[in-house]
Write a protein that holds these residues in place. Sequence first.
Motif, PDB file in Angstrom:
ATOM      1  N   SER A   8       0.905  -1.250   0.134  1.00  0.00           N
ATOM      2  CA  SER A   8       0.012  -0.178   0.168  1.00  0.00           C
ATOM      3  C   SER A   8       0.883   1.462   0.086  1.00  0.00           C
ATOM      4  O   SER A   8       2.125   1.106   0.562  1.00  0.00           O
ATOM      5  N   ASN A   9       0.169   2.357  -0.485  1.00  0.00           N
ATOM      6  CA  ASN A   9       0.786   3.659  -0.309  1.00  0.00           C
ATOM      7  C   ASN A   9       0.744   4.020   1.181  1.00  0.00           C
ATOM      8  O   ASN A   9      -0.029   3.402   1.856  1.00  0.00           O
ATOM      9  N   HIS A  10       1.553   5.337   1.609  1.00  0.00           N
ATOM     10  CA  HIS A  10       1.491   5.350   2.830  1.00  0.00           C
ATOM     11  C   HIS A  10       1.549   7.232   3.093  1.00  0.00           C
ATOM     12  O   HIS A  10       2.614   7.430   2.704  1.00  0.00           O
ATOM     13  N   SER A  11       0.881   7.484   3.714  1.00  0.00           N
ATOM     14  CA  SER A  11       0.639   9.033   4.023  1.00  0.00           C
ATOM     15  C   SER A  11       0.707   9.459   5.558  1.00  0.00           C
ATOM     16  O   SER A  11       0.963  10.567   5.868  1.00  0.00           O
ATOM     17  N   SER A  12       0.324   8.552   6.334  1.00  0.00           N
ATOM     18  CA  SER A  12       0.011   8.651   7.711  1.00  0.00           C
ATOM     19  C   SER A  12      -0.110   7.542   8.542  1.00  0.00           C
ATOM     20  O   SER A  12      -0.484   6.289   8.092  1.00  0.00           O
ATOM     21  N   TYR A  13       0.146   7.743   9.822  1.00  0.00           N
ATOM     22  CA  TYR A  13      -0.194   6.746  10.749  1.00  0.00           C
ATOM     23  C   TYR A  13      -1.723   6.316  10.694  1.00  0.00           C
ATOM     24  O   TYR A  13      -2.024   5.172  11.288  1.00  0.00           O
ATOM     25  N   LEU A  14      -2.472   7.234  10.169  1.00  0.00           N
ATOM     26  CA  LEU A  14      -3.948   6.800  10.187  1.00  0.00           C
ATOM     27  C   LEU A  14      -4.094   5.666   8.918  1.00  0.00           C
ATOM     28  O   LEU A  14      -5.205   5.225   9.130  1.00  0.00           O
ATOM     29  N   ASP A  15      -3.444   5.407   8.191  1.00  0.00           N
ATOM     30  CA  ASP A  15      -3.380   4.290   7.100  1.00  0.00           C
ATOM     31  C   ASP A  15      -3.456   3.109   8.029  1.00  0.00           C
ATOM     32  O   ASP A  15      -4.126   2.151   7.510  1.00  0.00           O
ATOM     33  N   ILE A  16      -2.795   3.044   9.079  1.00  0.00           N
ATOM     34  CA  ILE A  16      -2.893   1.772   9.895  1.00  0.00           C
ATOM     35  C   ILE A  16      -4.386   1.496  10.351  1.00  0.00           C
ATOM     36  O   ILE A  16      -4.652   0.734  10.351  1.00  0.00           O
ATOM     37  N   MET A  17      -4.981   2.412  10.828  1.00  0.00           N
ATOM     38  CA  MET A  17      -6.220   2.426  11.519  1.00  0.00           C
ATOM     39  C   MET A  17      -7.307   2.014  10.235  1.00  0.00           C
ATOM     40  O   MET A  17      -8.064   1.047  10.398  1.00  0.00           O
ATOM     41  N   VAL A  18      -7.153   2.498   9.091  1.00  0.00           N
ATOM     42  CA  VAL A  18      -7.937   2.445   7.943  1.00  0.00           C
ATOM     43  C   VAL A  18      -7.675   0.849   7.417  1.00  0.00           C
ATOM     44  O   VAL A  18      -8.610   0.135   6.956  1.00  0.00           O
ATOM     45  N   LEU A  19      -6.345   0.549   7.106  1.00  0.00           N
ATOM     46  CA  LEU A  19      -6.182  -0.905   6.660  1.00  0.00           C
ATOM     47  C   LEU A  19      -6.436  -1.763   7.576  1.00  0.00           C
ATOM     48  O   LEU A  19      -6.855  -2.960   7.079  1.00  0.00           O
ATOM     49  N   GLY A  20      -6.089  -1.594   8.822  1.00  0.00           N
ATOM     50  CA  GLY A  20      -6.722  -2.535   9.768  1.00  0.00           C
ATOM     51  C   GLY A  20      -8.138  -3.139  10.004  1.00  0.00           C
ATOM     52  O   GLY A  20      -8.286  -4.118  10.346  1.00  0.00           O
TER      53      GLY A  20
END
Length: 280
Positions: A80-92
Amino acid sequence: MIRRDTKRAAKFTAKSLFRLGVYGCWTLLFIPIQLLANTVHRGIAGHTLLVYWRVSCRIIGFSIQRVGEISHLRPTLFVSNHSSYLDIMVLGAVIPGCFVAKKEVADWPVFGPMSKLQRTVYVARRSRDVADERDVLIGRLESRDNLILFPEGTSNDGIRVLRFRSSFLSVAEKPVNGSPLTVQPVGVAYTHLNGLPLERRMRPFFAWYGNMEMAAHLLRVAGLGRTTVVVQFFPPVTIAAFESRKALSEYCRKVIASGVSTALHGRPADTNAGPQGTPT
């Protein structure tokens, strides 16, 4: 005008503090549940983590729109692309799997403890450690764990997708349990705020990079409103379809970058294009 701005700021702060307070309570309540799930069964633990992140997204104000079909093959390496620690929440919230993250993540507030409960694989990302870390990843894949990887190696401003480091995909060069590893590109784009398209100047609000402080950043995000996040799943591939690891890495970057761009511009993404750009 000053009074109106003051009221707006107070309302924004109240919403942020309320959401983060609820999020903190939810996390404290969930930790013993996840600890118990981890001791009972890996499948149950994976399901409870999906529930945790989905509820967390709702609390913070994220509405996730899924596009395309997620790979149901185990194991799968999700890239995945990555712009923020928020991606962890979304992908999780949408992928049953373990993250591959830099060692510093273990010390982050909230996300650090949760990453340990999610059995995150921590890597140093130094060239001399690549071989050893690849062996650790292969071991996890051979135990049928899905892995979620950010090949950019860092977060960015959320407007572009950086070059992928092909060394991060070295794990795809070796067969897993006798079969080529399934790799699925995934695009994450923060597209709307309160139902309105996110303007270019506002996209960095959801990105975390440079010297930004996490606490201040999360406080701002929690007060913004309802955010639509588009998660796009592109057709799974294996390295057998490519000439090299670099070609696989570049293919993943291109389809993700194209998908993120179309999502940000409000156009439907083509998640059916295969490695040669033809429908699969």
